[in-house]
Design a protein around this motif. Structure first.
Motif, PDB file in Angstrom:
ATOM      1  N   THR A   1       6.509   1.977  -1.303  1.00  0.00           N
ATOM      2  CA  THR A   1       6.479   1.531   0.085  1.00  0.00           C
ATOM      3  C   THR A   1       7.614   2.144   0.897  1.00  0.00           C
ATOM      4  O   THR A   1       7.411   2.641   2.006  1.00  0.00           O
ATOM      5  N   LYS A   2       8.832   2.118   0.343  1.00  0.00           N
ATOM      6  CA  LYS A   2       9.960   2.687   1.060  1.00  0.00           C
ATOM      7  C   LYS A   2       9.821   4.201   1.230  1.00  0.00           C
ATOM      8  O   LYS A   2      10.173   4.755   2.273  1.00  0.00           O
ATOM      9  N   LEU A   3       9.312   4.868   0.205  1.00  0.00           N
ATOM     10  CA  LEU A   3       9.158   6.321   0.286  1.00  0.00           C
ATOM     11  C   LEU A   3       8.171   6.701   1.370  1.00  0.00           C
ATOM     12  O   LEU A   3       8.348   7.690   2.078  1.00  0.00           O
ATOM     13  N   LYS A   4       7.121   5.909   1.524  1.00  0.00           N
ATOM     14  CA  LYS A   4       6.099   6.203   2.536  1.00  0.00           C
ATOM     15  C   LYS A   4       6.692   6.157   3.943  1.00  0.00           C
ATOM     16  O   LYS A   4       6.280   6.917   4.826  1.00  0.00           O
TER      17      LYS A   4
ATOM     18  N   ASP B   1      -3.964   2.015   6.566  1.00  0.00           N
ATOM     19  CA  ASP B   1      -2.940   1.120   6.040  1.00  0.00           C
ATOM     20  C   ASP B   1      -3.506   0.205   4.963  1.00  0.00           C
ATOM     21  O   ASP B   1      -2.854  -0.063   3.950  1.00  0.00           O
ATOM     22  N   ALA B   2      -4.740  -0.255   5.160  1.00  0.00           N
ATOM     23  CA  ALA B   2      -5.377  -1.123   4.157  1.00  0.00           C
ATOM     24  C   ALA B   2      -5.622  -0.357   2.861  1.00  0.00           C
ATOM     25  O   ALA B   2      -5.399  -0.884   1.756  1.00  0.00           O
ATOM     26  N   HIS B   3      -6.064   0.898   2.975  1.00  0.00           N
ATOM     27  CA  HIS B   3      -6.272   1.723   1.776  1.00  0.00           C
ATOM     28  C   HIS B   3      -4.950   1.948   1.043  1.00  0.00           C
ATOM     29  O   HIS B   3      -4.883   1.889  -0.193  1.00  0.00           O
ATOM     30  N   TYR B   4      -3.887   2.195   1.824  1.00  0.00           N
ATOM     31  CA  TYR B   4      -2.578   2.444   1.212  1.00  0.00           C
ATOM     32  C   TYR B   4      -2.099   1.234   0.414  1.00  0.00           C
ATOM     33  O   TYR B   4      -1.684   1.353  -0.744  1.00  0.00           O
ATOM     34  N   ARG B   5      -2.154   0.059   1.023  1.00  0.00           N
ATOM     35  CA  ARG B   5      -1.663  -1.142   0.348  1.00  0.00           C
ATOM     36  C   ARG B   5      -2.509  -1.465  -0.887  1.00  0.00           C
ATOM     37  O   ARG B   5      -1.973  -1.870  -1.936  1.00  0.00           O
ATOM     38  N   ALA B   6      -3.808  -1.251  -0.773  1.00  0.00           N
ATOM     39  CA  ALA B   6      -4.680  -1.513  -1.926  1.00  0.00           C
ATOM     40  C   ALA B   6      -4.371  -0.538  -3.058  1.00  0.00           C
ATOM     41  O   ALA B   6      -4.347  -0.927  -4.243  1.00  0.00           O
ATOM     42  N   LEU B   7      -4.114   0.727  -2.717  1.00  0.00           N
ATOM     43  CA  LEU B   7      -3.828   1.726  -3.741  1.00  0.00           C
ATOM     44  C   LEU B   7      -2.518   1.409  -4.457  1.00  0.00           C
ATOM     45  O   LEU B   7      -2.428   1.497  -5.692  1.00  0.00           O
ATOM     46  N   VAL B   8      -1.484   1.061  -3.710  1.00  0.00           N
ATOM     47  CA  VAL B   8      -0.197   0.730  -4.324  1.00  0.00           C
ATOM     48  C   VAL B   8      -0.343  -0.452  -5.277  1.00  0.00           C
ATOM     49  O   VAL B   8       0.185  -0.443  -6.396  1.00  0.00           O
TER      50      VAL B   8
END
Length: 508
Positions: free
Chosen positions: A26-29, A104-111
């Motif tokens: 999350t921080k790196l993004k 953003d939803a795809h990103y959070r789900a992937l993480v």
């Protein structure tokens, strides 16, 4: 670790490695690595320190004041930052905000999926990882140069650390960022190179897993421990040789019991009582002598019928040219080659000729470096960088010991071929035989330290410690690679001098 490590990651102390990796992702993004290399170094250091604590099952938080906490705000920092602005690029026009919200939803789900836990992923999870990852790779902001560079680092770092959960995304990400085509490019991110190496191993294993493949049975024998001895030794030998020289990651997918059987059998096959053909002994001796940098093996007696090397053969081996061509370029070297192949007093002692050739090669390598032009020195440095990266996949220790003067055992092509060609150029330039220097130290310009830190992902203090052999082999490997990359990119007056000073052929 310090309280600052947890503040940098933005989470409370925990031994949950998945939570640590999610926080790092999350921080790196939200970070512009190029604009804030020190911040990135702190983030990497915090992740490594907290993961080390999690591995030991303890969470140690030092009581000293946190000097790093000022660089990050309290609260949910990521939610308050527009990622596009963080990378100094205007956001993609999206009047209703639906695209941004979907990405953003795809990103959070992937993480959440990549760092769910350390359990093997289910088929459903793998499908979901592929779905969300491909959606992120289709983000139109990847057409923006700065955003794409940051996204590439995010994908490389997190896919490499999340295997095998990230396996469905390795090929799509490599295709999107061109990692496979750039696998020989020394500027490729180390994490991206790890992804490429895993892709290669996965592809090779997929071929062997096909029942119609000629080596399928050998692969089955190596991956299934059924109590029986290994069959088809020739095929098994081919698989083991390919895996250990080109796809070392694949050895982790074999049964340790079967690998141990193979290694034990290999020792038995190479015991003195098993080798009865003198020609085989002679070939092995020749190859080892010609590539061992001058070290002298135990004397070996061979039959007098063994063919002795002539001047042409020795010249081809040392320079890639026939003796007449060497004569035209470097008469002194041609004379030295002819002297090296004089028949020994005892015709049975062919080994003395090969030892003379090996010693000549070593002396001429050292001498040739004195006259080597700067472009050749840079080519040698590029080879060393590629060799260190290749060896890093085997072990960090072998990485830091890699240099062009040493044998290229277990290195994949084209590295051995490049090494031979480079060393032949060095030998051909030799005009005299100066004594090697005993000084193995060199002066590092302070102006290069920020570049080395940026390339390695470490702060300057860590870089300094690594260069003084005060860090782990893995850290030393990363810093040694970054050092050579920084020297190659530095102004020629600075970089070329440093590369020449670092060259091991000057400091044997």
């Amino acid at each position: 670790m310090t309280r600052g490590d947890w503040a940098v990651l933005g989470i409370d102390p925990t031994i949950d490695k998945s939570a640590i990796r999610r926080a790092y992702a999350t921080k790196l993004k939200a970070m512009d690595v190029d604009a804030d290399p020190d911040g990135f170094a702190r983030l990497r250091a915090a992740r490594d320190a907290t993961l080390a604590g999690a591995d030991s099952g303890t969470v140690m938080v030092a009581d000293e004041p946190d000097e790093d906490a000022d660089w990050i705000d309290d609260g949910d920092w990521f939610d308050e930052i527009d990622v596009a602005r963080a990378h100094h690029e205007p956001p993609v026009a999206d009047a209703d905000g639906e695209l941004t919200a979907a990405i953003d939803a795809h990103y959070r789900a992937l993480v959440d999926l990549l760092f769910a836990d350390d359990a093997p992923p289910t088929v459903t999870e793998l499908d979901a990882i592929a779905h969300h990852g491909r959606a992120l790779l289709a983000d139109p902001r990847l057409e923006q140069v700065d955003f794409a560079a940051s996204a590439e680092r995010w994908f490389a770092d997190n896919l490499a650390s999340a295997v095998p959960r990230s396996d469905p995304l390795l090929e799509p990400a490599a295709a999107a960022f061109g990692w496979i085509d750039r696998r020989d490019d020394y500027t490729l991110l180390p994490a991206a190179r790890e992804v490429v190496e895993r892709i290669g191993a996965t592809r090779y294993v997929a071929l062997l897993s096909d029942p119609s493949h000629r080596l399928h049975r050998a692969w089955q024998d190596l991956t299934h421990a059924d109590g029986r001895k290994l069959r088809g030794r020739g095929d098994v030998a081919e698989v083991m040789t390919t895996v250990r020289t080109r796809y070392p990651i694949a050895e982790h997918w074999m049964e340790p019991e079967r690998v141990a059987q193979w290694d034990a059998a290999a020792v038995e096959r190479t015991s003195p009582g098993k080798i009865t053909v003198w020609a085989i002994i002679a070939v092995v001796v020749i190859l080892r002598l010609l590539m061992n940098g001058g070290s002298e093996p135990e004397p070996v007696r061979v039959p007098v019928v063994q063919v002795m090397p002539d001047a042409n053969a020795a010249a081809q081996t040392l320079t890639g040219r026939r003796i007449g061509e060497v004569e035209a370029v470097n008469p002194g070297l041609a004379d030295a080659i002819r002297r090296a192949v004089v028949p020994p007093a005892d015709p049975a002692d062919v080994g003395s000729v090969y030892r003379a050739i090996a010693e000549l090669r070593y002396q001429r390598l050292v001498a040739g470096m004195a006259d080597a032009p700067d472009p050749l020195i840079r080519d040698l440095a590029r080879w060393t960088i590629d060799a260190m990266r290749a060896r890093r996949s085997i072990s960090p220790t072998s990485c830091i010991s890699a240099n062009v003067a040493m044998p290229s055992d277990n290195l994949p092509e084209p590295l051995p071929s490049r090494q031979r060609a480079l060393l032949q150029k060095v030998v051909l330039r030799s005009r005299n035989t100066p004594r090697p220097s005993s000084d193995t130290s060199f002066m590092l310009p302070a102006s290069l330290m920020p570049a080395i830190a940026r390339r390695s992902g470490f702060d300057i203090q860590t870089v300094t410690a690594a260069l003084n052999d005060q860090r782990s082999d893995a850290d030393r490997c990363t810093v040694e690679i970054a050092l050579r990359e920084a020297a190659l990119d530095a102004p020629e007056a600075t970089g070329d001098r440093l590369l020449r000073d670092m060259e091991p052929l000057f400091n044997e």
